[in-house]
Scaffold this motif. Structure first.
Motif, mmCIF file in Angstrom:
data_model
loop_
_atom_site.group_PDB
_atom_site.id
_atom_site.type_symbol
_atom_site.label_atom_id
_atom_site.label_comp_id
_atom_site.label_asym_id
_atom_site.label_seq_id
_atom_site.Cartn_x
_atom_site.Cartn_y
_atom_site.Cartn_z
ATOM 1 N N LEU A 1 -4.297 -15.293 18.434
ATOM 2 C CA LEU A 1 -3.005 -14.630 18.529
ATOM 3 C C LEU A 1 -2.436 -14.312 17.148
ATOM 4 N N ALA A 2 -2.612 -15.228 16.201
ATOM 5 C CA ALA A 2 -2.121 -14.970 14.844
ATOM 6 C C ALA A 2 -2.840 -13.782 14.223
ATOM 7 N N CYS A 3 -4.108 -13.594 14.563
ATOM 8 C CA CYS A 3 -4.872 -12.458 14.050
ATOM 9 C C CYS A 3 -4.474 -11.154 14.728
ATOM 10 N N ALA A 4 -4.345 -11.201 16.060
ATOM 11 C CA ALA A 4 -4.196 -9.982 16.849
ATOM 12 C C ALA A 4 -2.759 -9.649 17.221
ATOM 13 N N MET A 5 -1.847 -10.621 17.124
ATOM 14 C CA MET A 5 -0.475 -10.405 17.586
ATOM 15 C C MET A 5 0.549 -10.891 16.570
ATOM 16 N N ALA A 6 0.277 -10.687 15.304
ATOM 17 C CA ALA A 6 1.236 -11.112 14.276
ATOM 18 C C ALA A 6 2.542 -10.341 14.374
ATOM 19 N N ASP A 7 2.540 -9.237 15.139
ATOM 20 C CA ASP A 7 3.777 -8.490 15.358
ATOM 21 C C ASP A 7 4.691 -9.169 16.375
ATOM 22 N N ARG A 8 4.135 -10.132 17.147
ATOM 23 C CA ARG A 8 4.919 -10.804 18.190
ATOM 24 C C ARG A 8 4.966 -12.322 17.997
ATOM 25 N N ILE A 9 3.964 -12.884 17.332
ATOM 26 C CA ILE A 9 3.875 -14.337 17.139
ATOM 27 C C ILE A 9 4.341 -14.664 15.730
ATOM 28 N N THR A 10 5.405 -15.445 15.617
ATOM 29 C CA THR A 10 6.020 -15.714 14.316
ATOM 30 C C THR A 10 5.225 -16.714 13.493
ATOM 31 N N ALA A 11 4.771 -17.796 14.115
ATOM 32 C CA ALA A 11 4.042 -18.855 13.418
ATOM 33 C C ALA A 11 3.195 -19.593 14.435
ATOM 34 N N ILE A 12 2.136 -20.269 13.963
ATOM 35 C CA ILE A 12 1.281 -21.033 14.872
ATOM 36 C C ILE A 12 1.152 -22.468 14.396
ATOM 37 N N ALA A 13 0.878 -23.362 15.387
ATOM 38 C CA ALA A 13 0.735 -24.792 15.091
ATOM 39 C C ALA A 13 -0.362 -25.379 15.970
ATOM 40 N N PRO A 14 -1.633 -25.067 15.677
ATOM 41 C CA PRO A 14 -2.725 -25.584 16.498
ATOM 42 C C PRO A 14 -2.956 -27.081 16.290
ATOM 43 N N VAL A 15 -3.324 -27.771 17.382
ATOM 44 C CA VAL A 15 -3.609 -29.209 17.351
ATOM 45 C C VAL A 15 -5.027 -29.428 17.877
ATOM 46 N N ALA A 16 -5.872 -30.067 17.062
ATOM 47 C CA ALA A 16 -7.268 -30.337 17.438
ATOM 48 C C ALA A 16 -7.975 -29.050 17.841
ATOM 49 N N GLY A 17 -7.793 -28.010 17.042
ATOM 50 C CA GLY A 17 -8.234 -26.677 17.408
ATOM 51 C C GLY A 17 -9.738 -26.484 17.467
ATOM 52 N N ALA A 18 -10.168 -25.756 18.521
ATOM 53 C CA ALA A 18 -11.564 -25.349 18.674
ATOM 54 C C ALA A 18 -11.662 -23.893 18.231
ATOM 55 N N PHE A 19 -12.017 -23.687 16.977
ATOM 56 C CA PHE A 19 -11.992 -22.348 16.385
ATOM 57 C C PHE A 19 -13.395 -21.721 16.437
ATOM 58 N N TYR A 20 -13.797 -21.337 17.633
ATOM 59 C CA TYR A 20 -15.118 -20.737 17.820
ATOM 60 C C TYR A 20 -15.175 -19.336 17.220
ATOM 61 N N PRO A 21 -16.359 -18.900 16.779
ATOM 62 C CA PRO A 21 -16.508 -17.493 16.389
ATOM 63 C C PRO A 21 -16.274 -16.631 17.620
ATOM 64 N N ASN A 22 -15.488 -15.568 17.476
ATOM 65 C CA ASN A 22 -15.091 -14.821 18.672
ATOM 66 C C ASN A 22 -15.270 -13.316 18.542
ATOM 67 N N GLY A 23 -15.695 -12.850 17.382
ATOM 68 C CA GLY A 23 -15.921 -11.419 17.221
ATOM 69 C C GLY A 23 -14.667 -10.597 17.048
ATOM 70 N N ILE A 24 -13.513 -11.248 17.007
ATOM 71 C CA ILE A 24 -12.243 -10.536 16.824
ATOM 72 C C ILE A 24 -11.937 -10.427 15.339
ATOM 73 N N SER A 25 -11.725 -9.231 14.869
ATOM 74 C CA SER A 25 -11.416 -9.029 13.455
ATOM 75 C C SER A 25 -10.047 -9.614 13.142
#
Length: 317
Positions: free
Chosen positions: A175-199
């Motif tokens: 969401l931070a990558c694709a929706m920075a126009d709507r999402i002000t800040a992020i706070a992930p906990v124990a994040g699973a940051f898989y490769p996803n092909g999203i620029s």
């Protein structure tokens, strides 16, 4: 923990958290007063203030659901900050609400539910993971959800913060990558940051605070090459680079198991923070019920720390 010990921990937390808050200059840059209220202001909310209830929305041809919590003092005459909280794989919004304590915050809190993905069992998941439901666009769902919430509730569309656990935390990164126009800040906990092909080319610098246990056996702190999972510190550094941060914050220690590091002097007055829980498992810091496998620290409360970090950030006009 004894009461005196809790008090000492609280004093340590207050002093340490003060060091990770946005600077006065950043707050000033991001906190101009609003000039217009959202469409939902003045409307009767879909449920009584002080309650949590399951709500439904149609998105992408699917009936989607979310757990909505309204603060006890919710009134439609003032606009409220909005927190989106995304559950982990196989969990639900209602289950996340029980352990995360986010519904104690002075905000409208929404716990969306994912779509059943692939793999063993009927396990709800979010876009971007190898086990997510094929063809489901959760980014579009999030946009539809925000549109609906802004039509029906008095929420501040410049103060929309996203958090989540595990797979849900990984989705906040998308969401931070694709929706920075709507999402002000992020706070992930124990994040699973898989490769996803999203620029990942956010339209603006995004403030980030990330929490992770160093003994997380599900999403290893040092990464997992076989699953394409990055080392957590590398993922945090990538966000600091995207935000063009130029200075490191002094390392802070809270109690015996919490180490806070970060970068400042970033574009847009944002900061990027990392909260490492020494010996912590795949858990939500401060949870008083089951939130995942391994040790759950009680030195800090994740909902309090992340709120102090995000609350003064606002989207630019």
């Amino acid at each position: 923990m004894s009461r005196p010990s809790r008090l000492r921990t609280a004093v340590l937390l207050i002093s340490a958290v003060a060091a990770i808050l946005p600077s006065a200059a950043a707050t000033a840059a991001w906190s101009e007063p609003r000039t217009a209220l959202a469409d939902g202001c003045g409307k009767t909310p879909p449920q009584p203030p002080g309650t949590s209830a399951l709500q439904q929305i149609r998105s992408g041809g699917l009936d989607r659901t979310y757990q909505l919590h309204l603060p006890a003092d919710y009134k439609s005459t003032k606009d409220w900050p909005l927190v989106l909280a995304f559950h982990g794989r196989g969990s639900t919004g209602a289950a996340t609400e029980k352990f995360a304590k986010l519904s104690t915050l002075p905000a409208v809190v929404v716990y969306p539910n994912g779509v059943i993905g692939t793999g063993e069992g009927d396990r709800q998941a979010w876009q971007g993971a190898p086990y997510s439901a094929p063809g489901v666009d959760d980014v579009a769902f999030t946009r539809d959800l925000l549109d609906s919430l802004e039509r029906t509730l008095c929420v501040d569309d410049r103060r929309v913060y996203a958090t989540g656990k595990s797979n849900g935390a990984g989705f906040t990164g998308i969401l931070a990558c694709a929706m920075a126009d709507r999402i002000t800040a992020i706070a992930p906990v124990a994040g699973a940051f898989y490769p996803n092909g999203i620029s990942c080319r956010p339209s603006r610098p995004v403030p980030v605070i990330e929490f992770h246990g160093t003994a997380d056996a599900t999403i290893p702190y040092t990464g997992d090459e076989d699953r394409g999972l990055p080392a957590i510190q590398s993922w945090v550094r990538q966000w600091a680079d995207r935000d063009k941060c130029r200075k490191s914050l002094p390392q802070r220690q809270i109690g015996a198991d919490i180490t806070i590091t970060g970068r400042t002097d970033c574009q847009g007055g944002v900061e990027v923070e990392h909260v490492a829980v020494s010996g912590g498992g795949h858990t939500w810091p401060g949870a008083d019920s089951y939130s995942g496998g391994g040790v759950t620290t009680q030195t800090i409360e994740a909902h309090e720390v992340l709120w102090r970090f995000v609350r003064d950030y606002r989207l630019p006009r």
